[in-house]
Design a protein around this motif. Sequence first.
Motif, PDB file in Angstrom:
ATOM      1  N   LEU A 100     -12.586  -0.838  12.928  1.00 15.65           N
ATOM      2  CA  LEU A 100     -13.737  -0.451  12.054  1.00 15.65           C
ATOM      3  C   LEU A 100     -13.952   1.062  11.887  1.00 15.65           C
ATOM      4  O   LEU A 100     -14.752   1.748  11.145  1.00 15.65           O
ATOM      5  N   THR A 101     -13.420   1.864  12.819  1.00 14.62           N
ATOM      6  CA  THR A 101     -13.455   3.289  12.983  1.00 14.62           C
ATOM      7  C   THR A 101     -12.150   4.018  12.454  1.00 14.62           C
ATOM      8  O   THR A 101     -12.059   5.310  12.386  1.00 14.62           O
ATOM      9  N   MET A 102     -11.572   3.149  11.678  1.00 12.30           N
ATOM     10  CA  MET A 102     -10.488   4.051  10.705  1.00 12.30           C
ATOM     11  C   MET A 102     -10.985   4.482   9.797  1.00 12.30           C
ATOM     12  O   MET A 102     -12.249   4.429   9.265  1.00 12.30           O
ATOM     13  N   GLY A 103     -10.261   5.611   9.265  1.00  9.79           N
ATOM     14  CA  GLY A 103     -10.715   6.476   8.222  1.00  9.79           C
ATOM     15  C   GLY A 103     -10.876   5.822   6.785  1.00  9.79           C
ATOM     16  O   GLY A 103     -11.795   5.960   6.171  1.00  9.79           O
ATOM     17  N   ALA A 104     -10.600   4.513   6.652  1.00 12.67           N
ATOM     18  CA  ALA A 104     -10.611   3.697   5.495  1.00 12.67           C
ATOM     19  C   ALA A 104     -12.227   3.195   5.716  1.00 12.67           C
ATOM     20  O   ALA A 104     -12.739   3.025   4.341  1.00 12.67           O
ATOM     21  N   ILE A 105     -12.706   3.092   6.624  1.00  8.32           N
ATOM     22  CA  ILE A 105     -14.043   2.588   6.506  1.00  8.32           C
ATOM     23  C   ILE A 105     -15.000   3.825   6.827  1.00  8.32           C
ATOM     24  O   ILE A 105     -16.067   4.081   6.206  1.00  8.32           O
ATOM     25  N   THR A 110       0.934  -1.158   0.049  1.00  2.64           N
ATOM     26  CA  THR A 110       0.099   0.047   0.047  1.00  2.64           C
ATOM     27  C   THR A 110       0.817   1.172  -0.051  1.00  2.64           C
ATOM     28  O   THR A 110       2.019   1.321   0.559  1.00  2.64           O
ATOM     29  N   SER A 111       0.265   2.404  -0.360  1.00  2.00           N
ATOM     30  CA  SER A 111       0.929   3.741  -0.434  1.00  2.00           C
ATOM     31  C   SER A 111       0.278   4.666   0.429  1.00  2.00           C
ATOM     32  O   SER A 111       0.526   5.766   0.235  1.00  2.00           O
ATOM     33  N   VAL A 112      -0.872   4.101   1.050  1.00  2.35           N
ATOM     34  CA  VAL A 112      -1.919   5.032   1.930  1.00  2.35           C
ATOM     35  C   VAL A 112      -1.995   4.451   3.274  1.00  2.35           C
ATOM     36  O   VAL A 112      -2.080   3.074   3.280  1.00  2.35           O
ATOM     37  N   ASP A 113      -2.102   5.203   4.096  1.00  2.00           N
ATOM     38  CA  ASP A 113      -2.190   4.669   5.742  1.00  2.00           C
ATOM     39  C   ASP A 113      -3.875   4.653   5.799  1.00  2.00           C
ATOM     40  O   ASP A 113      -4.501   5.529   5.727  1.00  2.00           O
TER      41      ASP A 113
END
Length: 442
Positions: free
Chosen positions: A344-349, A265-268
Amino acid sequence: MKVIERLTIFPLYKKRFAPLASVLLLIPLLSGCGSSKSSSTVSIPTPAAAPTVSAAGPSTTEANTSKPNPATPTADPDPVALQLQSLTLEEKIGQMLLVGINGTTLDAGAKRMITEDKVGGIILYSNNIDNLQGMVKLVNAMKKSNAANPAPLFMSVDQEGGKVSRMPAEYATIPSNAKVGLRNDANAARTMGTLLAREVRSAGFNMNFAPVLDINSNPKNPVIGDRSFGNSADTVVKLGIAEMKGIESESVVPVVKHFPGHGATSVDSHLELPVVNKTRDQLAGLEWLPFQAAIKENADAVMVAHILFPNLDPDRPASLSRTIIGDLLREEMGYKGVVITDDLTMGAIMKHFDLGQAALDSVNAGSDILLVAHEYDNEKRVREAILQNVKNGKLKESRIDESVYRILALKHKYGLTDNPVPVPDLTVLNKDVKAWRSTIAK
């Protein structure tokens, strides 16, 4: 998953489950209720074949209700299945939630999650930990609050070594995986695992989100980097499995991460949804190799990442994808253990999906434990979404039973309890860490 020895596991719960022990002594012999567990695995049905849970364990067939023949050999009652039968729907859903708390003390929200929502586990981060004494006091307080609940808590932490180290300053530091990777020594990695486990166990934890099995294949990766053992699959397999076994050897549950691979990945994913455009063949030739090795070595728990793999599932990230969890991990790779989502509370979700629907999608995909690491309100949203969808028939309770059986079986296997721990004397442990660390520096 390794064999669950019923006759050795059940006494570990005798104190907590005295009523259940009485049931076992009184329960009539059952015929045709499913075969006993095999000598090599605990068989957990996949979501496509939801079990009918009986005292003899999950079965894909209905029990024979005819009168038992005393001369006919019968399966021993399965204590995990009996425990599962004793739980309410709300208690089952609670077991599927692993949550974070605010602050360094047991506040009202944390206490409600434990005593009212009956969550199955807690994760502590660095902002929950000031010092050794305060950390142990907090862990013991959470265990005490859980005393009346049906199963002990997973008390978990991210203690990887290097920059992801949650233990307070009283503990001797453990170097990063990358530094250990330079030695490429399986014995050193196994010792690392035992030391990490001794650290967390000394403070009352019983689950560690380690080892990292990601291959550091992208030098610009903002989130993995030196958390990986290296950029070679052989190195990560060799050292990662050794570390996993070291953690296991100290009776701490290791959680391997981040399936199906976060190294490219290149994104956190804490901030945004990463997209990895590798083909299935490319992933199979690199990223999946450490996880397949872990499955072969009976990994107890796997964390699934919030990463979109368009060539596998163009619509949902891995953590919400039936294609990736149900079809790939469980069916093709044959994984029978516990699946845990990344937070599940990460920005990705949170930036792309409704939290409640994401939780529901993840359960439908095959996840067992939903990690909700921040805010009591988020835990309530996730819990309510699962509960209401079972009550309205959109999610079968048998699907919940599959996950809770796996969760309870893992707790039984490791003999988890909510017993308090004293503030540890770290003299010997720190000496051992420093001695091992000196060999890594050479």
